[in-house]
Design a protein around this motif. Structure first.
Motif, PDB file in Angstrom:
ATOM      1  N   THR A 189       0.850  -1.178   0.000  1.00  0.00           N
ATOM      2  CA  THR A 189       0.000   0.000   0.000  1.00  0.00           C
ATOM      3  C   THR A 189       0.880   1.219   0.000  1.00  0.00           C
ATOM      4  O   THR A 189       1.807   1.325   0.791  1.00  0.00           O
ATOM      5  CB  THR A 189      -0.899   0.019   1.253  1.00  0.00           C
TER       6      THR A 189
ATOM      7  N   SER B  63       1.345   4.866   0.969  1.00  0.00           N
ATOM      8  CA  SER B  63       0.655   5.771   1.878  1.00  0.00           C
ATOM      9  C   SER B  63       0.868   7.225   1.479  1.00  0.00           C
ATOM     10  O   SER B  63       0.093   8.092   1.815  1.00  0.00           O
ATOM     11  CB  SER B  63       1.131   5.549   3.314  1.00  0.00           C
TER      12      SER B  63
ATOM     13  N   ALA C 288     -12.592  -0.129  -6.069  1.00  0.00           N
ATOM     14  CA  ALA C 288     -12.171  -0.961  -4.931  1.00  0.00           C
ATOM     15  C   ALA C 288     -10.938  -1.783  -5.272  1.00  0.00           C
ATOM     16  O   ALA C 288     -10.128  -2.082  -4.403  1.00  0.00           O
ATOM     17  CB  ALA C 288     -13.314  -1.889  -4.508  1.00  0.00           C
TER      18      ALA C 288
ATOM     19  N   ALA D  52      -6.747   1.530  -2.886  1.00  0.00           N
ATOM     20  CA  ALA D  52      -5.865   1.443  -1.715  1.00  0.00           C
ATOM     21  C   ALA D  52      -4.397   1.342  -2.143  1.00  0.00           C
ATOM     22  O   ALA D  52      -3.520   1.983  -1.560  1.00  0.00           O
ATOM     23  CB  ALA D  52      -6.251   0.261  -0.849  1.00  0.00           C
TER      24      ALA D  52
ATOM     25  N   ALA E  35      -6.753   4.866   0.371  1.00  0.00           N
ATOM     26  CA  ALA E  35      -7.343   3.799   1.189  1.00  0.00           C
ATOM     27  C   ALA E  35      -8.797   4.075   1.599  1.00  0.00           C
ATOM     28  O   ALA E  35      -9.644   3.184   1.504  1.00  0.00           O
ATOM     29  CB  ALA E  35      -6.481   3.530   2.421  1.00  0.00           C
ATOM     30  N   PRO E  36      -9.137   5.284   2.069  1.00  0.00           N
ATOM     31  CA  PRO E  36     -10.544   5.521   2.460  1.00  0.00           C
ATOM     32  C   PRO E  36     -11.501   5.336   1.286  1.00  0.00           C
ATOM     33  O   PRO E  36     -12.590   4.792   1.439  1.00  0.00           O
ATOM     34  CB  PRO E  36     -10.535   6.975   2.946  1.00  0.00           C
TER      35      PRO E  36
ATOM     36  N   GLY F 174     -10.969   3.396  -1.312  1.00  0.00           N
ATOM     37  CA  GLY F 174     -11.016   1.965  -1.570  1.00  0.00           C
ATOM     38  C   GLY F 174     -11.944   1.255  -0.601  1.00  0.00           C
ATOM     39  O   GLY F 174     -12.699   0.353  -0.978  1.00  0.00           O
ATOM     40  N   ASP F 175     -11.913   1.686   0.638  1.00  0.00           N
ATOM     41  CA  ASP F 175     -12.730   1.052   1.666  1.00  0.00           C
ATOM     42  C   ASP F 175     -14.223   1.250   1.390  1.00  0.00           C
ATOM     43  O   ASP F 175     -15.009   0.289   1.405  1.00  0.00           O
ATOM     44  CB  ASP F 175     -12.357   1.643   3.028  1.00  0.00           C
ATOM     45  N   VAL F 176     -14.637   2.497   1.113  1.00  0.00           N
ATOM     46  CA  VAL F 176     -16.065   2.748   0.892  1.00  0.00           C
ATOM     47  C   VAL F 176     -16.501   2.117  -0.441  1.00  0.00           C
ATOM     48  O   VAL F 176     -17.637   1.637  -0.569  1.00  0.00           O
ATOM     49  CB  VAL F 176     -16.399   4.259   0.979  1.00  0.00           C
TER      50      VAL F 176
ATOM     51  N   ALA G  54     -15.330  -0.693  -1.690  1.00  0.00           N
ATOM     52  CA  ALA G  54     -15.500  -2.123  -1.426  1.00  0.00           C
ATOM     53  C   ALA G  54     -16.822  -2.390  -0.714  1.00  0.00           C
ATOM     54  O   ALA G  54     -17.530  -3.354  -1.017  1.00  0.00           O
ATOM     55  CB  ALA G  54     -14.331  -2.648  -0.603  1.00  0.00           C
ATOM     56  N   ARG G  55     -17.151  -1.507   0.241  1.00  0.00           N
ATOM     57  CA  ARG G  55     -18.426  -1.692   0.967  1.00  0.00           C
ATOM     58  C   ARG G  55     -19.610  -1.543   0.022  1.00  0.00           C
ATOM     59  O   ARG G  55     -20.576  -2.313   0.074  1.00  0.00           O
ATOM     60  CB  ARG G  55     -18.531  -0.697   2.124  1.00  0.00           C
TER      61      ARG G  55
ATOM     62  N   ASP H 216      -2.440  -7.554  -2.696  1.00  0.00           N
ATOM     63  CA  ASP H 216      -1.411  -7.442  -1.673  1.00  0.00           C
ATOM     64  C   ASP H 216      -0.161  -8.132  -2.219  1.00  0.00           C
ATOM     65  O   ASP H 216      -0.229  -9.304  -2.626  1.00  0.00           O
ATOM     66  CB  ASP H 216      -1.883  -8.106  -0.382  1.00  0.00           C
TER      67      ASP H 216
END
Lengths: 120, 312
Positions: free
Chosen positions: A2, A4, A64, A68, A73-74, A76-78, A80-81, B112
């Motif tokens: 990842t 950052s 998604a 990330a 990342a945020p 990607g997270d939402v 994916a949800r 990953d």
């Protein structure tokens, strides 16, 4: 893996190997912002519910898959949800998009935030 | 380890760029990318270039990755080629569907680096083992002028003719993708061919594989009212995963398997091969609050079948 840090590396002279891919992704995200807006409008028409749901899920799925890793990342997270939620809803035959409007809204906001971050 | 030629199929060009970058970073530079199932099949039908491993996204328009996997398995050159599904889709239906269609493993998006490095290393080990085995078979064929299949009694092998059977490694990988909650909702049960060793020594590789395929079909029939996957684990043992938490009527399952195999009695007699006798173990379930590993669950199931054999 990842990433950052977004944008240029903190070490001068060291190229960010993902910079090109990240720029391409952000160009797509800009179009997704508009597409999601239009799809939210179309969602008001029940006759278009199935198609709207499929297209939203498709956009969320694509985002998604890469967000990330590219440093968002945020988002990607939402994404994916939303992808998971809409996929389950479709499988269960539940095409009522109003149930997911809050999550779709979060996704739209996260897309906008990513564009803003990329512009910095 | 020999270099691998990999074909990746995904309708998202950004993902393919990212995948190319990640795989190149970890030493897999011979990567070819296409954007659809149709393009993939066209590349695979071109016999001038052969791929060692395939990475397929599940969610694609027109032809899903699962349908593509099924069609790839129908190509003679790609019946056994390792296929890894890469996708953000986590619903159980898609996971199980991918393994049923012939996938060997399943990797989540976003990718990953450590996970995909591990998976591809395992693919590389598998390919090296197959090359070694093919070399042995070729030597036997040359020395004795006979077609032959070399199988080890202790090792798992693929049974391709029965609908719900997958490779043992694929079954383990499937179980590992489930997570604690979904694993809790599954049932694991093992079946042991009690005279497997006698059968192994009474026939050749092809005969042994065929006999185990008949046993797999009998087990498949006995479990037909459940959604299930079966794999041959070696040593005459099968492991089945049923996608619901249940208890089996062991006697009923045993009777069903015995009846199915009884139909082959004359054939085995004529071939001089012992009739396979099968024992059913107790069903095993993962605890929810206690961490039951997949390997432990399968080990317990196989032990139970061995105990059932000792009692019978």
């Amino acid at each position: 893996m990842t990433i950052s840090a977004i944008g240029t590396s903190t070490t001068p002279g060291i190229r960010d190997p993902l910079a090109g891919i990240r720029q391409r992704f952000l160009a797509l995200v800009e179009t997704y912002v508009i597409e999601v807006e239009l799809l939210r409008e179309d969602a008001a028409d029940p006759a278009q519910a199935a198609e709207v749901m499929s297209e939203l899920a498709s956009i969320a799925h694509r985002v998604a898959g890469v967000a990330a890793t590219l440093g968002f990342a945020p988002l990607g997270d939402v994404a994916a949800r939303l992808d998971g939620t809409l996929t389950c809803a479709k499988l269960n035959g539940n095409l009522d998009l109003t149930e997911h409007d809050a999550l779709i809204g979060q996704f739209h906001t996260a897309l906008n935030d990513a564009v803003a971050q990329g512009a910095c | 380890m020999e270099p691998m030629r990999i074909l990746a199929v995904d309708d998202d060009p950004v993902f393919l760029l990212l995948l190319e970058h990640i795989l190149s970073d970890i030493g897999y530079s011979d990567l070819h990318c296409v954007g659809s199932g149709a393009e993939a099949l066209a590349r695979l039908r071109d016999r001038t270039q052969r791929f060692d491993c395939l990475l397929l996204d599940i969610d694609m328009p027109e032809m899903t990755g699962i349908e593509l996997c099924r069609r790839i398995r129908a190509l003679p050159d790609y019946r056994d080629t390792p296929i890894l599904m890469i996708t953000a889709m986590k619903t159980l239906q898609y996971v199980e569907g991918a393994f049923r269609a012939g996938a060997n493993d399943y990797v989540h998006k976003p990718v990953d680096e450590l996970e995909i490095r591990t998976r591809l290393r395992m693919v590389g080990d598998l390919l090296d083992e197959r090359r070694r085995r093919a070399s042995v078979e070729s030597r036997i064929s040359t020395d004795f002028g006979l077609p032959n299949v070399v199988v080890s009694f202790d090792e798992p092998f693929a049974i391709n003719e029965v609908g719900s059977t997958i490779e043992y490694l694929a079954l383990e990988n499937y179980a590992l993708t489930l997570g604690r909650l979904r694993l809790f909702g599954h049932t694991v049960v093992s079946f042991k061919v009690t005279n497997a060793e006698s059968i192994f020594f009474a026939t050749d590789g092809i005969g042994y594989v065929d006999t185990m395929a008949n046993v797999a079909a009998a087990i498949d029939g006995a479990l037909k009212s459940f959604n299930h996957l079966i794999a041959f684990a070696g040593r005459g043992e099968f492991v089945a995963m049923i996608s619901q938490r249940c208890s089996l009527e062991t006697a009923t399952v045993q009777d069903s398997i015995d009846s199915a195999l009884e139909r082959y009695a004359r054939l085995y007699d004529a071939l001089g091969i012992p009739m396979p006798r099968v024992c059913v173990g107790e069903t095993q379930h993962a605890g929810f609050f206690s961490r039951t590993s997949v390997k432990q669950l399968i080990r317990d199931a196989r032990e139970s079948a061995r105990r059932a054999m000792a009692v019978r």
